[in-house]
Design a protein around this motif. Structure first.
Motif, PDB file in Angstrom:
ATOM      1  N   SER A   2      34.042  37.754  45.589  1.00  0.00           N
ATOM      2  CA  SER A   2      33.887  36.792  44.519  1.00  0.00           C
ATOM      3  C   SER A   2      34.769  37.183  43.328  1.00  0.00           C
ATOM      4  O   SER A   2      34.859  38.354  42.957  1.00  0.00           O
ATOM      5  N   GLN A   3      35.413  36.164  42.725  1.00  0.00           N
ATOM      6  CA  GLN A   3      36.283  36.445  41.583  1.00  0.00           C
ATOM      7  C   GLN A   3      35.491  37.062  40.428  1.00  0.00           C
ATOM      8  O   GLN A   3      35.981  37.973  39.746  1.00  0.00           O
ATOM      9  N   THR A   4      34.261  36.579  40.221  1.00  0.00           N
ATOM     10  CA  THR A   4      33.435  37.123  39.143  1.00  0.00           C
ATOM     11  C   THR A   4      33.110  38.592  39.390  1.00  0.00           C
ATOM     12  O   THR A   4      33.211  39.426  38.487  1.00  0.00           O
ATOM     13  N   ASP A   6      34.794  40.635  41.296  1.00  0.00           N
ATOM     14  CA  ASP A   6      36.049  41.380  41.218  1.00  0.00           C
ATOM     15  C   ASP A   6      36.398  41.695  39.765  1.00  0.00           C
ATOM     16  O   ASP A   6      36.807  42.819  39.432  1.00  0.00           O
ATOM     17  N   ARG A   7      36.244  40.708  38.893  1.00  0.00           N
ATOM     18  CA  ARG A   7      36.558  40.929  37.479  1.00  0.00           C
ATOM     19  C   ARG A   7      35.606  41.943  36.858  1.00  0.00           C
ATOM     20  O   ARG A   7      36.025  42.816  36.081  1.00  0.00           O
TER      21      ARG A   7
END
Length: 250
Positions: A2-4, A6-7
């Motif tokens: 998930s991009q969230t 990962d960030r």
């Protein structure tokens, strides 16, 4: 990934290099400050980061504690396993290794009995904390105020007539275990199962884990199991010595 997620994970290496402000985090992630703030707030809620008085963020104590706990648990299992296998070879009964995680005590290793009757315990499962010998060994080492607070918030299920009935009895049992340096569960969880346990100590002298020998009464009665106590304690001392880097206790 998930991009969230990962960030959020990308923030942690940045803060490991030192405290950072919101603008620095946003620039590192290449996102708007509002996005960076949401991520930081979530991490802060879980104790993974901490906001300082100067509004900069650093790694949180919870993250550091989790990392330390994970390292210690993995290490103690790796160190202990050959000794658990040797103890099992010597006595033939089920051998466990357990550690504390908050209000629970979990089995992290097990060597099965060579007898046909087997224990139903599972690695990763919590023990019956108010009666299990490994739990008593670990919890007896807590500071008095922490022991009392824990005893008051635990439940006391009546597994058998020998189960610990309540916090007063539990505190008395922990005091006895703390003084003698070992613990038993003689039919407190299952009427037909007995167990003896001893502590594994870290370099600071505190109890890091507990190892035990358990057997059904049909295989080994309580008297027979108690005769194994010196062997259990010597094994725990050997694990402690290697785990902590200290000489074995006399």
């Amino acid at each position: 990934m998930s991009q969230t997620v990962d960030r959020a994970l990308s923030i942690l290496p940045l803060l490991a290099r030192g405290p950072a402000g919101l603008e620095q985090v946003a620039r590192h992630l290449d996102v708007h400050k509002s996005t960076a703030l949401r991520l930081l707030r979530t991490l802060h809620e879980h104790g993974m980061v901490h906001r300082q008085a100067d509004q900069r963020y650093r790694l949180g104590a919870r993250l550091i504690a989790l990392a330390q706990e994970a390292v210690e648990n993995i290490d103690v299992r790796a160190v202990a396993h050959p000794y658990l296998a040797e103890l099992n070879e010597a006595c033939g009964h089920t051998v466990h290794l357990a550690v504390r995680q908050e209000d629970e005590v979990l089995y992290i290793d097990k060597v099965e009995s060579r007898y046909p009757v087997r224990m139903y315990s599972r690695i990763g499962r919590p023990v019956a904390v108010t009666v299990a010998a490994v739990a008593k060994v670990i919890l007896a080492d807590l500071p008095e105020a922490e022991r009392r607070a824990l005893a008051e918030r635990l439940d006391y299920p009546r597994h058998t007539p020998r189960s610990t009935p309540g916090p007063d009895a539990f505190l008395k049992e922990l005091a006895r275990v703390r003084e003698q340096g070992w613990a038993t569960d003689l039919g407190g969880h299952e009427e037909t199962v007995n167990c003896v346990a001893a502590p594994v100590r870290g370099a600071d002298g505190r109890v890091a884990a507990a190892l035990s020998v358990s057997a059904p009464a049909a295989v080994a009665g309580s008297d027979e199991l108690m005769r194994l106590l010196p062997l259990v304690r010597r094994t725990a001392d050997a694990v402690s010595a290697e785990y902590s880097g200290r000489p074995p206790a006399s």
